[in-house]
Design a protein around this motif. Sequence first.
Motif, short mmCIF file in Angstrom:
data_model
loop_
_atom_site.label_atom_id
_atom_site.label_comp_id
_atom_site.label_asym_id
_atom_site.label_seq_id
_atom_site.Cartn_x
_atom_site.Cartn_y
_atom_site.Cartn_z
N VAL A 166 0.85 -1.18 0.00
CA VAL A 166 0.00 0.00 0.00
C VAL A 166 0.90 1.24 0.00
O VAL A 166 1.87 1.32 0.76
CB VAL A 166 -0.92 0.01 1.23
N TYR A 167 0.54 2.21 -0.84
CA TYR A 167 1.34 3.43 -0.98
C TYR A 167 0.49 4.66 -0.65
O TYR A 167 -0.70 4.68 -0.94
CB TYR A 167 1.90 3.53 -2.40
N PRO A 168 1.10 5.69 -0.06
CA PRO A 168 0.34 6.89 0.30
C PRO A 168 -0.26 7.59 -0.91
O PRO A 168 -1.31 8.21 -0.82
CB PRO A 168 1.38 7.77 1.01
N HIS A 169 0.41 7.50 -2.04
CA HIS A 169 -0.08 8.12 -3.27
C HIS A 169 0.01 7.09 -4.39
O HIS A 169 1.10 6.67 -4.76
CB HIS A 169 0.72 9.37 -3.62
N GLY A 170 -1.11 6.65 -4.89
CA GLY A 170 -1.10 5.66 -5.95
C GLY A 170 -1.75 4.37 -5.52
O GLY A 170 -2.00 4.14 -4.33
N PRO A 171 -2.03 3.48 -6.49
CA PRO A 171 -2.73 2.23 -6.18
C PRO A 171 -1.84 1.23 -5.45
O PRO A 171 -0.61 1.30 -5.51
CB PRO A 171 -3.09 1.71 -7.58
N SER A 172 -2.49 0.32 -4.74
CA SER A 172 -1.74 -0.75 -4.09
C SER A 172 -1.36 -1.79 -5.14
O SER A 172 -1.86 -1.79 -6.26
CB SER A 172 -2.58 -1.40 -2.99
N SER A 173 -0.46 -2.70 -4.77
CA SER A 173 -0.04 -3.74 -5.69
C SER A 173 -0.05 -5.08 -4.98
O SER A 173 0.05 -5.16 -3.75
CB SER A 173 1.36 -3.44 -6.24
N LEU A 174 -0.18 -6.15 -5.75
CA LEU A 174 -0.25 -7.50 -5.21
C LEU A 174 0.89 -8.36 -5.72
O LEU A 174 1.30 -8.24 -6.88
CB LEU A 174 -1.58 -8.14 -5.57
N CYS A 175 1.39 -9.22 -4.86
CA CYS A 175 2.46 -10.16 -5.22
C CYS A 175 2.24 -11.46 -4.45
O CYS A 175 1.36 -11.55 -3.59
CB CYS A 175 3.83 -9.59 -4.86
N GLY A 176 3.07 -12.44 -4.75
CA GLY A 176 3.09 -13.68 -4.00
C GLY A 176 4.36 -13.77 -3.17
O GLY A 176 5.27 -12.96 -3.31
N GLY A 177 4.39 -14.75 -2.29
CA GLY A 177 5.57 -14.99 -1.47
C GLY A 177 5.48 -16.38 -0.87
O GLY A 177 4.47 -17.07 -1.02
N SER A 178 6.54 -16.79 -0.19
CA SER A 178 6.59 -18.12 0.40
C SER A 178 7.15 -18.05 1.81
O SER A 178 8.21 -17.45 2.04
CB SER A 178 7.48 -19.06 -0.43
N LEU A 179 6.45 -18.67 2.75
CA LEU A 179 6.98 -18.79 4.11
C LEU A 179 8.10 -19.82 4.11
O LEU A 179 7.89 -20.98 3.75
CB LEU A 179 5.88 -19.25 5.07
N ILE A 180 9.32 -19.41 4.49
CA ILE A 180 10.44 -20.35 4.54
C ILE A 180 10.85 -20.65 5.98
O ILE A 180 11.77 -21.43 6.21
CB ILE A 180 11.64 -19.83 3.74
#
Length: 258
Positions: free
Chosen positions: A52-66
Amino acid sequence: MVTLFIRGLVMITWLILVVNTCVTVNTEVALQKRIIGGDECERQYHVQLRAVYPHGPSSLCGGSLISDRWILTAAHCLKPGGIMFANLSVHQGGPEQEVQITAEAEIYTDKDTSTGRVHDIMLLQLPSSSDVQPIKLPDCDEPPKRRVVDIAGYGATTGLANEKRKTEVVSCTELNDILQKKFPEVHRVKSYQHWFCGQSPGKDICRGDSGGGVVHNGRIYGVSSFVGDPDFVCRAPAAFMDLCDPEYADWIRKTINP
């Protein structure tokens, strides 16, 4: 040095986001697809990340619990000024577990710090331990060269449907050629990093799948970084950060086990 680091991170984020875009066919359903040619899966280690950013749209990604505290993902998933949230319940039936990442992100940079060169690999520390089963780190004595690997990602722009696909590990020669000819600036940034490639007919990754784990025999061997050709889906191999590279492997272990 801080200025060099920020500039490097901004550059790699902008360049990779330009490349990490794909289009299938002109239908709403197709445009919502993330991993193309995927099937539903239930992998508890797979994490959905929301920046989430103060100015502009949020973005989505993936990740892995290691581990019980650490998430492995792609560095370009977080731009300067962003606040990251991790959802640990992307598998169906899991309880909602979105938490804010409050610790500073750990991003791999060249050992020669004078270059300020950032690599597309990042570790995020959870504020407290999770009871979710993590994915094991790679067995680099038996890397999945010339084998089939699994890639996880979320399935749509709404909901937390989890998708997977299998792809074959292939040569990166074709992808290198495409980057040099069509995206020379991206090639300049990616050429010093360590990645391997995957490609299978009718299957590809797309924007939003960045940071997802590349898995073989219950171990994570790569992190989804960028697509091969944003103009033509499935035409070229996709690129994954190589976790069996000695520099990356050593950095990951030292960071999560100081």
